[in-house]
Design a protein around this motif. Structure first.
Motif, PDB file in Angstrom:
ATOM      1  N   ASN A  73       0.840  -1.209   0.000  1.00  0.00           N
ATOM      2  CA  ASN A  73       0.000   0.000   0.000  1.00  0.00           C
ATOM      3  C   ASN A  73       0.872   1.255   0.000  1.00  0.00           C
ATOM      4  N   HIS A 103      -4.331   4.236  -5.148  1.00  0.00           N
ATOM      5  CA  HIS A 103      -5.500   4.269  -4.261  1.00  0.00           C
ATOM      6  C   HIS A 103      -5.802   5.677  -3.735  1.00  0.00           C
ATOM      7  N   HIS A 123      -7.730   9.140   0.091  1.00  0.00           N
ATOM      8  CA  HIS A 123      -6.905  10.177   0.734  1.00  0.00           C
ATOM      9  C   HIS A 123      -7.211  11.585   0.202  1.00  0.00           C
ATOM     10  N   ASP A 140      -5.141   4.424   5.452  1.00  0.00           N
ATOM     11  CA  ASP A 140      -4.394   3.304   4.867  1.00  0.00           C
ATOM     12  C   ASP A 140      -4.637   2.005   5.625  1.00  0.00           C
TER      13      ASP A 140
END
Ligand code: FES
Ligand SMILES: [Fe+2]
Length: 397
Positions: free
Chosen positions: A210, A216, A221, A343
């Motif tokens: 990650n 992502h 985020h 996360d």
């Protein structure tokens, strides 16, 4: 130095590892068993975390003669001790009498000798046996035979690494091409002013994977995307036991904080590019270094189980920032605490997803090339090829 028996191959389907090692664009992630099978976790503890250089903390935590601290390294523990000459030692954390831990992992002590809490055998700070209660004058008992078992230890930019295998070769050699990227930040000079500990219900590799992609970021985020474009930057092509890349700050943003402003001081060694970017690197297997214009953040991963990882996160600033009246590291800590929790939530969900009996290894997007570098490093490790040993052989040759 000691050596451990090494398995040559992790208990995973070779066909799945071969898929992970195919060229980028054709490869697959590691087989799901790599993230959920306790047998793989045991193999990793012995061969990754106990089988090469693993980060166990900071030089600043063992600053003076007599400083002692215990940390876990793979399935065992290591006792760190700073001797009277300032030399740092690492010992396997067991007493030569009947094996009691010299300090519990995660604990520190400050004294001029190492004292076992069970029957009080006492060792010098360099590991030699000093006194064994009741043995004085015992025929055939030679203190010199009962010193602590010493392991290779290295300090690199204020981080302490221990080689649990005793066979990993030179740490500076293995990180030679990372050194010029890290050196301008002078992490060894910085002062830790923020520290969080997280307990994530996720395999350590999911957390690392990650970290290595921002594919992502637009989904989870919003705060990060406001200060750093998620598609900015590039990844490096290292030859050593590390993976990483860099990202830009948006115009007008000085650092990673909720409004992009810095309440610290720019690090003195950075050039114009260093002041406009953030570098993210992972030294295999367990330390993530995030190098900002005005602070260095670390995540140190300690795997507790196949589906559980302890993460120690620190934020370090220039001493001249801490000397400012009213300095508050919260601008950096709060930003990353929010991002970290986003996360960990995603990683815990991946862990649950991969626990399905129907889970199948997926492909990697073009934006996940650093994940590919990490996955292939792990996959090669599963086949018996240590990132550290390989580098040492190359350096020797
Ligand atoms: S086990 Fe350490 S003194 Fe007995
Ligand atoms: Fe993230």
């Amino acid at each position: 130095m000691v050596s451990q028996a090494r398995f040559t191959h992790a208990p995973l389907d070779p066909a799945g590892l071969a898929d992970a090692l195919k060229p980028f664009g054709q490869s697959r992630m590691l087989p799901p068993g790599a993230y959920v099978d306790p047998a793989v976790f045991s193999w990793e503890q012995q061969n990754f975390f106990g089988g090469g250089w693993t980060c166990v903390g900071f030089s600043a935590e063992l600053a003076t003669p007599g400083s002692q601290r215990a940390e876990s390294v793979g399935a065992g523990g290591v006792l760190l001790s700073r001797d009277a000459d300032g030399v740092l030692h690492a010992f396997s954390n067991f007493c030569r009498h009947r094996g009691h831990e010299l300090l519990p992992c995660g604990f520190s002590a400050q004294r001029q000798s190492i004292v076992c809490p069970y029957h009080s055998w006492t060792y010098e700070l360099d590991g030699g046996l000093k006194a064994a209660k009741g043995f004085k004058g015992t025929a055939g008992f030679d203190e010199r035979q009962f010193g602590l078992v010493e392991l290779p230890v290295a300090e690199w930019h204020g981080l302490i690494f221990v080689d649990g295998s005793g066979q990993a070769g030179s740490l500076p050699d293995a990180l030679a091409d990372l050194d010029p990227l890290v050196a301008p930040y002078e992490p060894e000079r910085l002062v830790i002013a923020g520290r969080h500990q997280y307990d994530a219900a996720s395999n350590w590799k999911i957390l690392t994977e990650n970290y290595h992609e921002c594919y992502h970021c637009p989904m989870i985020h919003p705060e990060l995307c406001a200060v750093s474009p998620p598609k900015s930057g590039e990844n490096y092509h290292p030859s050593g036991a590390w993976v990483g890349g860099w990202m830009d700050l948006r115009d007008g943003m000085s650092t990673m904080s909720l409004d992009g402003t810095s309440l610290g001081v720019p690090l003195r060694g950075l050039d114009e590019q260093g002041l406009r970017t953030v570098i993210y690197v992972n030294v295999f297997p367990n330390i993530l270094l995030s190098l900002h214009p005005d602070y260095v953040m670390t995540h140190r991963l300690t795997p507790l189980a196949v589906d559980r990882t302890m993460i120690e996160c620190t934020w370090a600033f220039a001493p001249e920032a801490l000397e400012r009246p009213g300095f508050d590291p919260g601008y950096a800590v709060e930003f990353w605490d929010i991002t970290n929790k986003q996360d960990w939530g995603a990683c815990e969900s991946v862990q649950r997803g991969l626990s399905s009996a129907h889970a199948i290894a997926g492909p990697l997007s073009p934006d996940e090339d650093a994940v590919y570098q990490f996955v292939t490093m792990v996959a090669r490790g599963y086949t018996g090829e240590s990132a550290w040993a390989k580098r040492a052989v190359a350096a020797a040759g």
